[in-house]
Design a protein around this motif. Sequence first.
Motif, short mmCIF file in Angstrom:
data_model
loop_
_atom_site.label_atom_id
_atom_site.label_comp_id
_atom_site.label_asym_id
_atom_site.label_seq_id
_atom_site.Cartn_x
_atom_site.Cartn_y
_atom_site.Cartn_z
N VAL A 1 -27.54 45.72 50.43
CA VAL A 1 -27.14 46.97 51.14
C VAL A 1 -25.58 46.75 51.31
O VAL A 1 -24.89 45.92 51.61
CB VAL A 1 -27.42 46.67 52.86
CG1 VAL A 1 -27.03 47.62 53.73
CG2 VAL A 1 -29.10 46.82 52.83
N LEU A 2 -24.92 47.93 50.85
CA LEU A 2 -23.48 48.14 50.81
C LEU A 2 -23.27 49.13 51.76
O LEU A 2 -23.81 49.96 51.88
CB LEU A 2 -23.09 48.54 49.27
CG LEU A 2 -23.79 47.58 47.94
CD1 LEU A 2 -23.34 48.57 46.87
CD2 LEU A 2 -23.22 46.61 48.10
N ALA A 3 -22.05 48.86 52.36
CA ALA A 3 -21.69 49.73 53.63
C ALA A 3 -20.38 50.16 52.98
O ALA A 3 -19.65 49.70 52.12
CB ALA A 3 -21.72 49.04 54.80
N LYS A 4 -19.73 51.54 53.74
CA LYS A 4 -18.49 51.80 53.12
C LYS A 4 -17.49 50.78 53.42
O LYS A 4 -17.74 50.14 54.46
CB LYS A 4 -18.29 53.09 53.84
CG LYS A 4 -18.03 53.20 55.19
CD LYS A 4 -17.76 54.51 56.05
CE LYS A 4 -17.66 54.51 57.26
NZ LYS A 4 -17.12 55.63 57.82
N HIS A 5 -16.34 50.69 52.72
CA HIS A 5 -15.58 49.83 52.91
C HIS A 5 -14.18 50.23 53.82
O HIS A 5 -13.45 49.42 54.26
CB HIS A 5 -14.82 49.37 51.52
CG HIS A 5 -14.25 50.15 50.68
ND1 HIS A 5 -14.39 51.57 50.83
CD2 HIS A 5 -13.31 50.08 49.73
CE1 HIS A 5 -13.39 52.27 49.79
NE2 HIS A 5 -12.90 51.19 49.37
N ASP A 6 -14.10 51.48 54.20
CA ASP A 6 -12.95 51.83 55.34
C ASP A 6 -13.67 53.05 56.01
O ASP A 6 -14.68 53.54 55.78
CB ASP A 6 -11.73 52.02 54.59
CG ASP A 6 -11.83 53.33 53.63
OD1 ASP A 6 -12.42 54.20 53.59
OD2 ASP A 6 -10.81 53.17 52.78
N GLU A 7 -12.85 53.43 56.77
CA GLU A 7 -13.39 54.52 57.82
C GLU A 7 -13.42 56.02 57.02
O GLU A 7 -14.36 56.78 57.48
CB GLU A 7 -12.21 54.68 58.90
CG GLU A 7 -12.24 53.53 59.93
CD GLU A 7 -11.26 53.73 60.83
OE1 GLU A 7 -10.68 54.77 61.17
OE2 GLU A 7 -11.23 52.96 61.85
N THR A 8 -12.71 56.35 55.94
CA THR A 8 -12.76 57.37 55.38
C THR A 8 -13.52 57.53 54.28
O THR A 8 -13.91 58.70 53.73
CB THR A 8 -11.31 57.93 54.97
OG1 THR A 8 -10.64 56.79 54.02
CG2 THR A 8 -10.44 58.13 56.02
N TYR A 9 -13.83 56.43 53.50
CA TYR A 9 -14.51 56.38 52.37
C TYR A 9 -16.04 56.37 52.40
O TYR A 9 -17.01 56.19 53.49
CB TYR A 9 -14.55 55.09 51.90
CG TYR A 9 -15.17 54.89 50.20
CD1 TYR A 9 -14.73 55.45 49.09
CD2 TYR A 9 -16.38 54.28 50.41
CE1 TYR A 9 -15.52 55.49 47.88
CE2 TYR A 9 -17.25 54.04 48.84
CZ TYR A 9 -16.90 54.52 47.78
OH TYR A 9 -17.40 54.35 46.84
N MET A 10 -16.61 57.20 51.51
CA MET A 10 -18.15 57.59 51.64
C MET A 10 -18.45 57.48 50.28
O MET A 10 -17.80 58.09 49.11
CB MET A 10 -18.44 59.16 51.94
CG MET A 10 -19.85 59.47 52.02
SD MET A 10 -20.90 58.82 53.19
CE MET A 10 -20.08 59.56 54.47
N PRO A 11 -19.47 56.44 49.76
CA PRO A 11 -19.89 56.32 48.32
C PRO A 11 -20.34 57.89 47.83
O PRO A 11 -20.83 58.76 48.39
CB PRO A 11 -21.44 55.53 48.53
CG PRO A 11 -20.99 54.69 49.91
CD PRO A 11 -20.18 55.86 50.95
N PRO A 12 -19.74 57.98 46.36
CA PRO A 12 -20.04 59.38 45.70
C PRO A 12 -21.66 59.82 45.86
O PRO A 12 -21.87 60.85 46.15
CB PRO A 12 -19.43 59.25 44.23
CG PRO A 12 -18.75 57.99 44.44
CD PRO A 12 -19.16 57.11 45.68
N GLU A 13 -22.40 59.03 45.63
CA GLU A 13 -23.61 59.33 45.55
C GLU A 13 -24.17 59.95 47.09
O GLU A 13 -25.13 60.67 47.05
CB GLU A 13 -24.83 58.09 45.26
CG GLU A 13 -24.59 57.47 43.83
CD GLU A 13 -23.67 56.28 43.95
OE1 GLU A 13 -22.87 56.23 44.86
OE2 GLU A 13 -23.75 55.63 42.95
#
Length: 153
Positions: free
Chosen positions: A120-132
């Motif tokens: 399970v991968l979570a976003k790495h900061d408050e503004t990032y969203m994985p492209p998929e």
Amino acid sequence: MHPQRKQRLLIILFILVVSGLAAGLLGYALKENINLFYPPADIAAGKAPTGKAIRAGGMVQEGSVQRASDSLVTRFVVTDFSATVTVEYEGILPDLFAEGEGVVASGKLGEDGVFYATEVLAKHDETYMPPEVSDALEKSAASRAAQQEKGSL
């Protein structure tokens, strides 16, 4: 045919056969390791294969995280706001994993419709969203808007 010309022709044929065989083996190996991304809407629609390694992602639904008291098993629901899929993961979740946040899970879809995650991968900061995930959410919002438009006509 001249012997030297015949020898060159055989060398070229040998190189072509070996190159073709290598390309075929490479293609077969890559086909087995492709890890495609499916949003919850595609999983719910039955477009995702069961028993094969895939990735699924979306937003963790509020109030859906259930942790086992006697093990590291965690169940949660991932949504793209048009469909949901239940994810089960055994292990330590990332520090930034939280309800209402974006995640991408790698694993296999079971026959029971539950996605059994191995990572399970979570976003790495408050503004990032994985492209998929952001693409899946945009497509989901567009399809919901189109359905609402059809309903109002």
